[in-house]
Motif scaffolding. Sequence first.
Motif, PDB file in Angstrom:
ATOM      1  N   VAL A  71      -8.025  10.211  10.437  1.00  0.00           N
ATOM      2  CA  VAL A  71      -8.486  10.698   8.986  1.00  0.00           C
ATOM      3  C   VAL A  71      -7.735   9.388   8.474  1.00  0.00           C
ATOM      4  CG1 VAL A  71      -8.321  12.276   6.954  1.00  0.00           C
ATOM      5  CG2 VAL A  71      -8.665  12.826   9.461  1.00  0.00           C
ATOM      6  N   LEU A  72      -7.982   8.476   7.215  1.00  0.00           N
ATOM      7  CA  LEU A  72      -7.645   8.019   6.680  1.00  0.00           C
ATOM      8  C   LEU A  72      -7.283   8.837   5.148  1.00  0.00           C
ATOM      9  CD1 LEU A  72      -5.964   5.348   5.961  1.00  0.00           C
ATOM     10  CD2 LEU A  72      -8.290   4.243   6.114  1.00  0.00           C
ATOM     11  N   LEU A  73      -6.395   8.404   4.807  1.00  0.00           N
ATOM     12  CA  LEU A  73      -6.280   8.956   2.850  1.00  0.00           C
ATOM     13  C   LEU A  73      -5.590   8.324   2.466  1.00  0.00           C
ATOM     14  CD1 LEU A  73      -4.851  12.481   3.308  1.00  0.00           C
ATOM     15  CD2 LEU A  73      -6.987  11.745   3.411  1.00  0.00           C
ATOM     16  N   VAL A  74      -7.101   7.575   1.275  1.00  0.00           N
ATOM     17  CA  VAL A  74      -6.565   6.446   0.001  1.00  0.00           C
ATOM     18  C   VAL A  74      -6.109   7.184  -0.971  1.00  0.00           C
ATOM     19  CG1 VAL A  74      -7.350   4.156  -0.459  1.00  0.00           C
ATOM     20  CG2 VAL A  74      -7.905   4.166   1.568  1.00  0.00           C
ATOM     21  N   PHE A  75      -4.713   6.935  -1.466  1.00  0.00           N
ATOM     22  CA  PHE A  75      -4.452   7.063  -3.121  1.00  0.00           C
ATOM     23  C   PHE A  75      -4.200   5.622  -3.830  1.00  0.00           C
ATOM     24  CE2 PHE A  75      -3.531  10.664  -0.550  1.00  0.00           C
ATOM     25  CZ  PHE A  75      -3.447  11.617  -1.056  1.00  0.00           C
ATOM     26  N   GLN A  76      -4.715   5.697  -4.753  1.00  0.00           N
ATOM     27  CA  GLN A  76      -4.723   4.321  -6.209  1.00  0.00           C
ATOM     28  C   GLN A  76      -4.482   5.414  -7.022  1.00  0.00           C
ATOM     29  OE1 GLN A  76      -4.696   1.371  -3.316  1.00  0.00           O
ATOM     30  NE2 GLN A  76      -5.324   1.058  -5.267  1.00  0.00           N
ATOM     31  N   ALA A  77      -3.624   4.276  -7.753  1.00  0.00           N
ATOM     32  CA  ALA A  77      -3.501   5.378  -9.860  1.00  0.00           C
ATOM     33  C   ALA A  77      -2.835   4.508 -10.221  1.00  0.00           C
ATOM     34  CB  ALA A  77      -2.814   6.405  -9.393  1.00  0.00           C
ATOM     35  N   MET A  78      -2.435   4.184 -11.591  1.00  0.00           N
ATOM     36  CA  MET A  78      -1.938   3.577 -12.077  1.00  0.00           C
ATOM     37  C   MET A  78      -0.492   4.677 -12.173  1.00  0.00           C
ATOM     38  SD  MET A  78      -3.770   1.586 -13.748  1.00  0.00           S
ATOM     39  CE  MET A  78      -3.136   1.013 -15.445  1.00  0.00           C
ATOM     40  N   ASP A  79       0.418   3.439 -12.556  1.00  0.00           N
ATOM     41  CA  ASP A  79       2.147   4.508 -12.773  1.00  0.00           C
ATOM     42  C   ASP A  79       2.382   5.802 -12.862  1.00  0.00           C
ATOM     43  OD1 ASP A  79       3.111   1.866 -10.906  1.00  0.00           O
ATOM     44  OD2 ASP A  79       3.205   1.264 -12.719  1.00  0.00           O
ATOM     45  N   ALA A  80       3.060   6.675 -12.384  1.00  0.00           N
ATOM     46  CA  ALA A  80       2.822   7.785 -12.984  1.00  0.00           C
ATOM     47  C   ALA A  80       2.367   8.797 -13.096  1.00  0.00           C
ATOM     48  CB  ALA A  80       3.934   7.601 -14.494  1.00  0.00           C
ATOM     49  N   ALA A  81       0.892   8.425 -12.632  1.00  0.00           N
ATOM     50  CA  ALA A  81      -0.316   9.070 -11.446  1.00  0.00           C
ATOM     51  C   ALA A  81       0.247  10.462 -10.927  1.00  0.00           C
ATOM     52  CB  ALA A  81      -1.151   9.150 -11.562  1.00  0.00           C
ATOM     53  N   GLY A  82       1.481  10.116 -10.413  1.00  0.00           N
ATOM     54  CA  GLY A  82       1.701  11.513  -9.433  1.00  0.00           C
ATOM     55  C   GLY A  82       0.958  11.377  -8.016  1.00  0.00           C
ATOM     56  N   LYS A  83       1.668   9.489  -7.330  1.00  0.00           N
ATOM     57  CA  LYS A  83       0.810   9.599  -5.953  1.00  0.00           C
ATOM     58  C   LYS A  83       1.647  10.439  -5.254  1.00  0.00           C
ATOM     59  CE  LYS A  83       0.506   5.478  -5.687  1.00  0.00           C
ATOM     60  NZ  LYS A  83       1.214   5.037  -6.872  1.00  0.00           N
ATOM     61  N   ASP A  84       2.896  10.108  -5.301  1.00  0.00           N
ATOM     62  CA  ASP A  84       4.013   9.923  -4.337  1.00  0.00           C
ATOM     63  C   ASP A  84       3.988  11.815  -4.551  1.00  0.00           C
ATOM     64  OD1 ASP A  84       4.815   7.272  -3.754  1.00  0.00           O
ATOM     65  OD2 ASP A  84       6.426   7.382  -4.536  1.00  0.00           O
TER      66      ASP A  84
END
Length: 300
Positions: A71-84
């Motif tokens: 399984v590959l999970l790709v996370f993209q977002a603008m800064d401070a969107a809460g990825k971490d």
Amino acid sequence: MQRKEMLETLRRYTKPFRVVDGKGFRLKDFDPGDTQGLKMDKDDAVELLERGSEWLALEQDVLYAQSSWSVLLVFQAMDAAGKDGTIKHVMSGVNPQGCSVQSFKQPSSEELAHDFLWRYHSKTPRRGHIGIFNRSYYEDVLVVRVHQELLKAQNLPSSVVSDDIWRERLSDIAGFEDYLSRQGVVILKFYLNVSRDEQKKRFMKRLDKPEKHWKFSASDVKERQYWDDYMEAYESAIRATASKAAPWYVVPADNKWFTRLVVAAAIVEAVAKLDLDYPKITSDQKKRLAVARTELEAEK
């Protein structure tokens, strides 16, 4: 709640945000503050997320034992969107032995000397594992597209750099994901859709709390000047690469608890659909187990 009923419940929180066909996709059709009418306090949200994480841990255990799919999970977002934070909370229950997180920063000189997908391919998860890309190959059609001076650092022959380069790269990405899916890689891509106003609030909180200062960079504020350019780049990327094999989830990110709930639901749903089971042992293996049991029971 039975497994089938639980999966139906999960779909309620994933289907509205799942994009499998980018034709006609418009980012403005997705509300960053959407919660699908769900209202709950923090304790209820934490409990629901814990249930999802527990289920994910069980599914991961079978995935690891079966060692066929990955399984590959790709996370993209603008800064401070809460990825971490999303990665931390959603994946809190999984076995670290079968999970890895790759955070792709500014490429090295060696990485820049290769094609733009080179540094990502070797980091895709091995069979039985879950791999997380905290930012990914999409950066080369997002930040590089917004700041095209970065393209010069890739030292490409001038003859291959044309007005079609972004369309070509998106086509390359779609082909890469199609290839991975045909090798048994389940791909889920999450765009954490935070609003510009909410991003500002989170930046201000970082400035107000000394323990959060390390997370703040002056460049974060500068990038807000390019907000519309980024939205256009994200829209183009999702439109060109959404597919059944590698769906995008445009996840509302203004409410962190709901973001985490949707991401957890999407992962559990996707892995559960594989309908995996622990490996079956052969008759010879059963005989050897019986012998081993006899020897252990005979020990004094």
